[in-house]
Design an enzyme around this catalytic site. Structure first.
Site, short mmCIF file in Angstrom:
data_model
loop_
_atom_site.label_atom_id
_atom_site.label_comp_id
_atom_site.label_asym_id
_atom_site.label_seq_id
_atom_site.Cartn_x
_atom_site.Cartn_y
_atom_site.Cartn_z
N ASP A 269 72.63 -69.46 13.55
CA ASP A 269 73.39 -70.04 12.33
C ASP A 269 73.25 -68.81 11.34
OD1 ASP A 269 74.33 -72.72 11.15
OD2 ASP A 269 73.24 -71.48 9.54
N ASN A 277 81.12 -67.58 1.84
CA ASN A 277 82.80 -68.20 1.64
C ASN A 277 83.15 -68.62 0.29
OD1 ASN A 277 84.10 -68.37 4.02
ND2 ASN A 277 83.17 -70.28 4.71
N ASP A 286 86.42 -65.80 7.47
CA ASP A 286 86.76 -65.83 8.58
C ASP A 286 86.49 -64.48 9.30
OD1 ASP A 286 87.62 -68.27 8.36
OD2 ASP A 286 89.67 -67.86 8.31
N GLU A 312 79.56 -72.19 11.24
CA GLU A 312 78.97 -70.92 11.41
C GLU A 312 77.75 -70.89 12.36
OE1 GLU A 312 76.97 -72.92 7.92
OE2 GLU A 312 79.02 -72.69 8.73
#
Length: 411
Positions: A269, A277, A286, A312
């Protein structure tokens, strides 16, 4: 393939008075292979039936050709029948090219008609003229039932009609008033027979194109299904497998390794990805996911399956028949992402993008699934996050179960 299907549609949409269907040059060889078994069967059956009918006419010879009955029976039973049986044997041989067998059948048919025409000329009886219609029946039979190529059938028709015309015009026992009606009868019978031959061959071509078109459609559908299956098993952002693709790949690996396969599983993770983000923007997020996926993919050894299973979150699984160092297996992925050195100014761990890894290893569940290993690796991942992120935590299956039991008892 679309172009090929278009050409087939055009060929099937034949227009014109006769609606002739043309086979594209590239399909001619395939068409010949397609119709050859059927034509061979038809030809053998037609030659067999022709020999039977030609021999059965011997019952009429006693009434029609009484004046030369000895010669007639000799020709039918001692000449034509053995030659016909030899021809039947040759026609039935699969190692002889079909076109030669068809030519042989034409020779047998024309020869039988020629012999019968000669007997008509030798006989003084008026009843012998009835065999002229028998000759027409033989050629009609050959043109409609022997599945001859059209040009060959046309050549046989011309040669036979020339022979019958000579018989009619030269026959001393045929009254002049009947000569033209006999010839006209031949024309009336042979033209439809030639057309029937052409029409039958045309329908064979049409049927072949219909079968070919259906085969192309089925192939297109199969390819489209394969494409959709592949797309459904791939994460569109990173190009890695998704959970569905991972399950399909693992099922194959487990089948090859057997039910006692040893499975190493690592869940990864990205640390502090939400702040990344929120501050850098979703397009940058992205792009970070793509770069992390590429770094993880580079770390693979060829025996490990990698998939993106969440926003993620990634998972790496290796199915083998021998045990593997779990910590080393998981560490290679953590280190690969850290070496990427992708700046992350909002991480609580460090100033680059990192991942936390939870790993476990063991055998399959009794139902053949990886549910237990996924659960244990997920707990290990949670522990890695709790301990400060950017690290690997390994939970052995038995130790994890014991830990869970201890926690339960403490509660």
């Amino acid at each position: 393939m679309t172009e090929e299907a278009t050409r087939l549609e055009r060929a099937l949409a034949a227009d014109g008075l006769l609606k002739a269907v043309a086979i594209a040059p590239g399909l001619v060889a395939e068409y010949e292979r397609y119709v050859e078994p059927q034509k061979r069967q038809i030809l053998v059956a037609a030659v067999m039936l022709g020999i039977f009918n030609y021999t059965a006419f011997a019952l009429l010879d006693w009434w029609v050709l009484t004046d030369i009955i000895g010669l007639v029976w000799f020709m039918r039973l001692c000449v034509c029948l053995p030659i016909g049986c030899l021809g039947l044997y040759l026609v039935s041989r699969p190692n002889i090219p079909l076109v030669w067998q068809q030519l042989l059948s034409c020779v047998l048919c024309w020869g039988g008609i020629a012999i019968l025409s000669g007997l008509i000329l030798l006989s003084d009886r008026a009843e012998s003229q009835g065999y002229l219609l028998g000759n027409y029946a033989l050629i009609f039979f050959a043109l409609t039932l022997m599945a001859l190529p059209f040009r060959m059938a046309l050549g046989l028709t011309v040669a036979t009609f020339a022979l019958l015309a000579a018989t009619v015009l030269l026959g001393p026992g045929i009254a002049p008033a009947f000569k033209m009606p006999y010839l006209a009868t031949g024309v009336v019978l042979l033209i439809p027979a030639v057309y029937a031959n052409w029409s039958t061959e045309n329908e064979r071509r049409r049927h072949f194109l219909l079968v070919t078109r259906e085969r192309i459609r089925q192939r297109q559908l199969s390819e489209q299904r394969d494409i959709l299956d592949r797309l459904a098993a791939i994460d569109p952002l990173t190009g890695l497998s998704n959970r569905r693709g991972l399950d399909i790949a693992l099922a194959k690996d487990i089948e090859q390794a057997g039910s006692e396969a040893w499975v190493v599983l690592a869940m990864l993770d990205i640390d502090s990805f939400k702040p990344y983000n929120d501050n850098y923007g979703h397009p940058a997020g992205d792009e970070a996911l793509k770069l992390v996926a590429k770094a993880l993919d580079y770390a693979l050894d060829g025996r490990t399956r990698l998939a993106r299973i969440g926003g993620e979150e990634f998972v790496a699984v290796r199915v083998a028949r021998e045990s593997t160092d779990i910590a080393l297996f998981a560490e290679q992925f953590r280190a690969a992402v850290e070496r990427l050195a992708l700046p992350h100014g909002y991480s609580v761990t460090t100033d680059v993008v990192t991942v936390s890894v939870g790993a476990s290893a063991g055998v399959l569940d009794e139902d053949g699934s990886l549910k237990t290993l996924f659960t244990i690796a997920d707990r290990a991942l949670y522990e890695a996050k709790t301990q400060g992120r950017n690290r690997v935590v390994v939970f052995e299956p038995l130790a994890a179960c014991a830990r869970q039991q201890t926690n339960t008892e403490a509660v």
